[in-house]
Design an enzyme around this catalytic site. Structure first.
Site, PDB file in Angstrom:
ATOM      1  CE  LYS A   1       4.011  -3.581   9.846  1.00 59.09           C
ATOM      2  NZ  LYS A   1       3.139  -4.688   9.389  1.00 59.09           N
TER       3      LYS A   1
ATOM      4  N   GLY B   1       3.723 -10.163   2.098  1.00 58.27           N
ATOM      5  CA  GLY B   1       4.007 -11.033   0.966  1.00 58.27           C
ATOM      6  C   GLY B   1       5.197 -10.516   0.174  1.00 58.27           C
TER       7      GLY B   1
ATOM      8  CB  ILE C   1      -0.927   0.034   1.229  1.00 55.78           C
ATOM      9  CG1 ILE C   1      -1.787  -1.224   1.293  1.00 55.78           C
ATOM     10  CG2 ILE C   1      -1.807   1.277   1.200  1.00 55.78           C
ATOM     11  CD1 ILE C   1      -2.599  -1.335   2.566  1.00 55.78           C
TER      12      ILE C   1
END
Length: 438
Positions: free
Chosen positions: A206, A308, A137
């Site tokens: 994060k 991923g 993203i």
């Protein structure tokens, strides 16, 4: 036709993401050259084990165990080793030798970001880390660039795919936490040791990065209040579903004013009830999403694959192209966007709602006593549901209460729960979860 210059790219680490980055650099060399104005030559891949089996077939001559020599001779260094050391030392060495750095190392940035930013500024090189938050993203560049002329007031994010998969499994199938975790491990979404994910540590790192960019202030891991999902039960999920909510692990950073009138930023990670109509409630499986509220842009949501090899490699390559363009065109590296210091406020200063599960004695006056206690603490009840249970062995009836409060200061809500625990009609407080988006 003008001959393109060549930029040497050193890769540190060749795990799932690193292997895909190397593959793309080799397979898409011509397209990347057209976009950057330079040939991006993969000069070497530093790994701990030269003989390890890898999912992607790469030229063996690229591999080396001498990471330090590799980074000293590179124009751009991509760090995908993870962990604090030796990644920190290698990044600092690279920048001191004039290399731009691309990293996905959220733990290092959250723990020691200021040192890296200062070294990048001193060396005049670019430090990029889009891959550190939410995988594929594009969220950090939009916050830093597209919203730089606006004022962000709040960020809510599902930034850990493992926990989102687990909670989604519990919601959609009724599975217990342990069973949903086992399924996540079977499918490769969760590590053999899932502690960093399920205890919220990964999301907290994060959250610190998102808060730092959103509010132009350096926030570290110790500024983040963190609570994982291990205490979330199938009963919590079912009760939330019945009331029209879904439970997500959210990273939240918001600007607010505490009880003393001091303005600051609260950064927190915890399981959260969201109304099912909220955009984040629809984020399923291992996907990530970040929801931003800004003064002028209003509400924005960024959604996509949060992990991923190939998706995360996409974010790394985006940073690499940006760094390579800067080298080709010249000029200073992109600097950190901090412009001042907004203090980090404790979670007690935040404004939220509580979802409280209570097991109480089934007798007259219980509801009135609980309601009175809430009122004494300045907390009002929005929803109260009661279910009667009868113990098969003792034939004693008890009542299960599910309460959702109106929004109030966290400190007042926590004090209310503490006081409720002291009532003689309360058998147990079965759950306490925060509610957002109402």
């Amino acid at each position: 036709m003008t001959e393109l210059r060549t930029l040497k790219v050193a890769l540190l680490g060749c795990g799932n993401v690193g292997a895909q980055v190397a593959r793309i650099l080799i397979d898409d060399a011509d397209a990347l050259a057209a976009r950057t104005g330079a040939r991006l030559e993969l000069s070497g891949i530093a790994v701990r084990n030269l003989d390890a089996e890898r999912d992607v077939e790469l030229p063996q001559e690229l591999f080396t165990a001498d990471a330090e020599t590799l980074v000293k001779d590179a124009d751009v260094v991509i760090e995908l080793m993870g962990g604090i050391e030796p990644a920190r030392t290698l990044i600092l060495t690279a920048m001191r030798h004039g290399s731009c750095v691309v990293t996905g190392n959220k733990a290092l940035l959250a723990q020691d970001g200021p040192t890296l930013y200062e070294e990048a500024d001193k060396a005049g090189v670019q430090l990029s880390y889009e891959a550190a938050v939410a995988g594929a993203i594009p969220i950090l560049r939009p916050i830093r660039d597209s919203l730089s002329g606006d004022r962000i007031t709040r960020v809510l994010g599902i930034v850990n795919g493992t926990t989102n998969f687990i909670l989604d499994q519990m919601d959609s199938t009724g599975a217990q936490f342990a069973d949903a975790l086992a399924e996540a491990q079977r499918l490769g979404y969760a590590e053999a040791d899932p502690t960093a994910d399920v205890e919220g540590y990964d999301a907290a790192a994060k959250a610190a990065i998102l808060a730092s960019l959103s509010f132009h202030t350096r926030f570290a891991l110790e500024d983040v209040s963190c609570e994982g999902i291990t205490a979330v039960s199938a009963a919590d999920i079912a009760a939330a579903k019945e009331a029209g909510f879904v439970i997500k692990l959210l990273a939240i950073a918001e600007k607010l004013t505490d009880e003393d009138g001091k303005t600051g930023v609260s950064v927190r990670v915890h399981p959260t009830l969201l109304p099912r109509e909220h955009p984040l409630a629809a984020v399923r499986g291992a996907f990530n999403a970040v929801f931003i509220e800004a003064e002028n842009a209003g509400e924005l949501m960024f959604y996509g694959q949060g992990a991923g090899g190939t998706p995360t490699a996409s974010a790394v390559l985006g940073d690499l192209v940006s760094a390579a363009r800067r080298i080709v065109l010249g000029g200073p590296g992109r600097t950190e966007t901090t412009t001042g210091h907004v203090p980090a406020l404790p979670i007690d200063a935040s404004i939220t709602s509580y979802y409280i599960g209570l097991d109480v004695a089934d007798q007259p006056g219980v509801l009135a006593r609980i309601a009175q206690l809430f009122a004494e603490h300045g907390v009002s009840i929005e929803i109260m549901r009661q279910t009667i249970h009868r113990d098969a062995d003792s034939n004693v009836e008890s009542a299960e209460l599910r309460i959702v409060t109106h929004r109030a200061r966290e400190s007042a809500l926590a004090a209310t729960v503490k006081a409720v625990k002291g009532l003689d009609v309360i058998n147990s407080v079965t759950s306490v979860l925060r509610v957002e988006g109402v």
